[in-house]
Write an enzyme that holds these catalytic residues in place. Structure first.
Site, PDB file in Angstrom:
ATOM      1  N   SER A  26       0.960  -1.144   0.093  1.00  0.00           N
ATOM      2  CA  SER A  26       0.081   0.013   0.024  1.00  0.00           C
ATOM      3  C   SER A  26       0.932   1.309   0.196  1.00  0.00           C
ATOM      4  O   SER A  26       2.017   1.285   0.559  1.00  0.00           O
ATOM      5  CB  SER A  26      -0.876   0.007   1.027  1.00  0.00           C
ATOM      6  OG  SER A  26      -1.551   1.479   1.392  1.00  0.00           O
ATOM      7  N   TYR A  33      -1.123  -0.341  10.537  1.00  0.00           N
ATOM      8  CA  TYR A  33      -1.218  -0.911   9.054  1.00  0.00           C
ATOM      9  C   TYR A  33      -0.048  -0.419   8.330  1.00  0.00           C
ATOM     10  O   TYR A  33       0.479  -1.302   7.575  1.00  0.00           O
ATOM     11  CB  TYR A  33      -2.761  -0.551   8.675  1.00  0.00           C
ATOM     12  CG  TYR A  33      -2.812  -0.897   7.004  1.00  0.00           C
ATOM     13  CD1 TYR A  33      -2.987  -2.334   6.851  1.00  0.00           C
ATOM     14  CD2 TYR A  33      -2.680  -0.055   6.301  1.00  0.00           C
ATOM     15  CE1 TYR A  33      -3.172  -2.443   5.335  1.00  0.00           C
ATOM     16  CE2 TYR A  33      -2.917  -0.200   4.878  1.00  0.00           C
ATOM     17  CZ  TYR A  33      -3.096  -1.332   4.580  1.00  0.00           C
ATOM     18  OH  TYR A  33      -3.423  -1.785   3.202  1.00  0.00           O
TER      19      TYR A  33
END
Length: 274
Positions: free
Chosen positions: A148, A162
């Site tokens: 990501s 995350y």
């Protein structure tokens, strides 16, 4: 001849979004695919999407499993080998920005939340790579890990655990790429930005309609997505397919491909406190 004819691919997290789009694309381009997820109903939707694309059911191995468990990982691998006889491609797509069980946010999230975030987004990938490695060495296979743009270098204060897990995944992938290339195994990484899958809105508790509005809004803001629209799962599937197609990408080893419509170049969308 289709570019993935005689290739066998495992795609984790393929019951929705990028994983589903990738499974459909690889299957329609000749691959035999193992699809997997924890939700049986959504996984069946993926299987039906593949069948509707004209693919024979004999080319699809559907496995309900939790990829964070040893049992789930072993089932994915053994069932693939039992049905197809080999493994050529591993796409580690399963991942999530897991909400804190106590409702905490940002750096107040619990250590339990940190552990779960790393278990899914990093540890499960490491374990799958270790277990699939001998099979990919036999076929000179490909691995793509889905990360990501949250991995950085821009700070992501709304999701530090995350983002940290994905940053660790990126560095692991680089290290593993150099270790495994001597066995003929290529590892590369894809970093998506905003993609209209529901992923970015699940942690916010938004409904399906609210999710669509959110992604449309992000696409309309040039300081969020300069391309002027939010990415779709098919956009990312095409990048992944490029990386697992050795005929066109064989000299790409241990690299990170960013597919975000330009977001990471102007990333200001994380700045407002929400």
């Amino acid at each position: 001849m289709a570019r993935f004819t005689d290739k066998v691919a495992i795609i984790t997290g393929s019951s929705n979004g990028i994983g589903r789009a990738t499974a459909v694309l690889l299957a329609t381009d000749g691959a035999k695919v193992t699809i997997t997820g924890r939700d049986a109903a959504r996984l069946e939707e993926t299987r039906q999407a593949i069948l509707k694309a004209g693919i024979s059911a004999t080319n699809v191995n559907s496995v309900v499993a939790d990829v964070t468990t040893a049992e789930g990982q072993d089932l994915l691998i053994s069932s693939t080998l039992d049905k197809f006889g080999k493994i050529n491609i591993l796409i580690n797509n399963a991942g999530a920005n897991i909400p804190d069980s106590q409702g905490q946010t940002r750096t107040k999230c619990s250590i339990e939340n940190l552990t779960k975030m790393f278990q899914l987004n990093l540890q499960s990938v490491v374990e799958m790579v270790q277990k699939v490695r001998p099979h990919l060495a036999k076929t000179r296979g490909e691995i793509v890990n889905i990360s990501s743009i949250g991995a950085g270098p821009a700070a992501q204060p709304a999701s530090p655990y995350y983002s940290s897990a994905k940053a660790a995944l990126d560095q692991y992938s680089r290290c593993a790429a150099i270790d495994l290339i001597s066995e003929g195994i290529r590892i590369n990484v894809v970093q998506p930005g905003f993609v209209s899958t529901g992923f970015s809105t699940a942690a916010r508790g938004l409904s399906a309609d609210e999710s669509v509005k959110f992604y449309d809004l992000m696409g309309s803001l040039p300081h969020c997505i300069p391309a002027g629209y939010c990415g779709q799962p098919d956009h990312l599937a095409s990048v992944i397919a490029f990386l697992v197609d050795r005929k066109v990408s064989e000299y790409i080893v241990g690299q990170t491909i960013i597919a975000d419509g330009g977001s990471s170049l102007v990333i200001g969308c994380h700045a407002p406190r929400q």
